[in-house]
Write a protein that holds these residues in place. Sequence first.
Motif, short mmCIF file in Angstrom:
data_model
loop_
_atom_site.label_atom_id
_atom_site.label_comp_id
_atom_site.label_asym_id
_atom_site.label_seq_id
_atom_site.Cartn_x
_atom_site.Cartn_y
_atom_site.Cartn_z
N LEU A 256 6.01 70.99 -12.88
CA LEU A 256 7.31 71.62 -13.00
C LEU A 256 8.23 70.67 -13.74
CD1 LEU A 256 8.59 74.28 -11.78
CD2 LEU A 256 9.71 72.75 -10.18
N ASP A 257 8.99 71.17 -14.71
CA ASP A 257 9.92 70.34 -15.47
C ASP A 257 11.33 70.66 -15.01
OD1 ASP A 257 10.78 68.53 -17.42
OD2 ASP A 257 11.03 70.12 -18.91
N GLY A 258 12.01 69.69 -14.40
CA GLY A 258 13.37 69.93 -13.95
C GLY A 258 13.83 68.90 -12.94
N SER A 259 14.99 69.21 -12.32
CA SER A 259 15.52 68.31 -11.30
C SER A 259 16.15 69.08 -10.15
CB SER A 259 16.57 67.36 -11.92
OG SER A 259 17.69 68.09 -12.36
N ASP A 260 15.93 70.39 -10.09
CA ASP A 260 16.46 71.21 -9.00
C ASP A 260 15.62 70.95 -7.75
OD1 ASP A 260 16.90 73.35 -7.14
OD2 ASP A 260 17.75 74.53 -8.77
N LEU B 282 21.19 64.62 -15.76
CA LEU B 282 22.61 64.56 -16.03
C LEU B 282 23.27 65.93 -15.82
CD1 LEU B 282 24.99 62.83 -17.09
CD2 LEU B 282 24.37 63.60 -19.38
N LYS B 283 22.58 66.99 -16.22
CA LYS B 283 23.10 68.35 -16.04
C LYS B 283 23.26 68.69 -14.56
CE LYS B 283 21.23 70.12 -20.35
NZ LYS B 283 20.21 70.98 -20.96
N SER B 284 22.45 68.08 -13.70
CA SER B 284 22.54 68.36 -12.27
C SER B 284 23.73 67.66 -11.63
CB SER B 284 21.25 67.92 -11.55
OG SER B 284 21.20 66.50 -11.41
N GLY B 285 24.30 66.66 -12.33
CA GLY B 285 25.42 65.93 -11.80
C GLY B 285 25.05 64.89 -10.75
N LYS B 286 23.77 64.61 -10.62
CA LYS B 286 23.29 63.66 -9.62
C LYS B 286 22.88 62.34 -10.26
CE LYS B 286 21.65 67.27 -6.52
NZ LYS B 286 20.50 67.80 -5.81
N ASN B 287 22.73 61.32 -9.44
CA ASN B 287 22.28 60.01 -9.86
C ASN B 287 20.79 60.03 -10.15
OD1 ASN B 287 20.92 57.35 -8.92
ND2 ASN B 287 23.00 56.76 -9.48
N MET B 288 20.38 59.47 -11.29
CA MET B 288 18.97 59.52 -11.69
C MET B 288 18.04 58.87 -10.67
SD MET B 288 17.27 58.79 -15.30
CE MET B 288 15.53 58.72 -15.55
N ILE B 289 18.40 57.69 -10.19
CA ILE B 289 17.54 56.98 -9.24
C ILE B 289 17.39 57.79 -7.95
CG2 ILE B 289 17.29 54.88 -7.86
CD1 ILE B 289 16.83 54.48 -10.90
N GLU B 290 18.49 58.39 -7.48
CA GLU B 290 18.43 59.20 -6.26
C GLU B 290 17.53 60.41 -6.45
OE1 GLU B 290 22.45 60.11 -5.16
OE2 GLU B 290 22.96 58.00 -4.88
N VAL B 291 17.65 61.08 -7.60
CA VAL B 291 16.83 62.27 -7.87
C VAL B 291 15.35 61.90 -7.94
CG1 VAL B 291 16.29 64.08 -9.56
CG2 VAL B 291 18.68 63.55 -9.00
#
Length: 77
Positions: free
Chosen positions: A5-9, A33-42
Amino acid sequence: MQLFLDGSDIEKIRKFSKLGLIDGVTTNPSIILKSGKNMIEVISELAEIVSGSVSAEVSALDSEKMIEEGIKLSEIA
């Protein structure tokens, strides 16, 4: 064949992971970035949810910084 799956949801990824429909996740800095979240946390959360591979891209443009980012990402899980 493996399905990634490609994404961050996080909620969608959690859903498909629980159903056993995905083998891993790919994502990149612009998606996160589009999710508005921190990359490391995601990335950390994805690594906890998905039993398979989590693939993330670095955002640096020069090779030394790419390596630094790659090492930092690889240390997450």
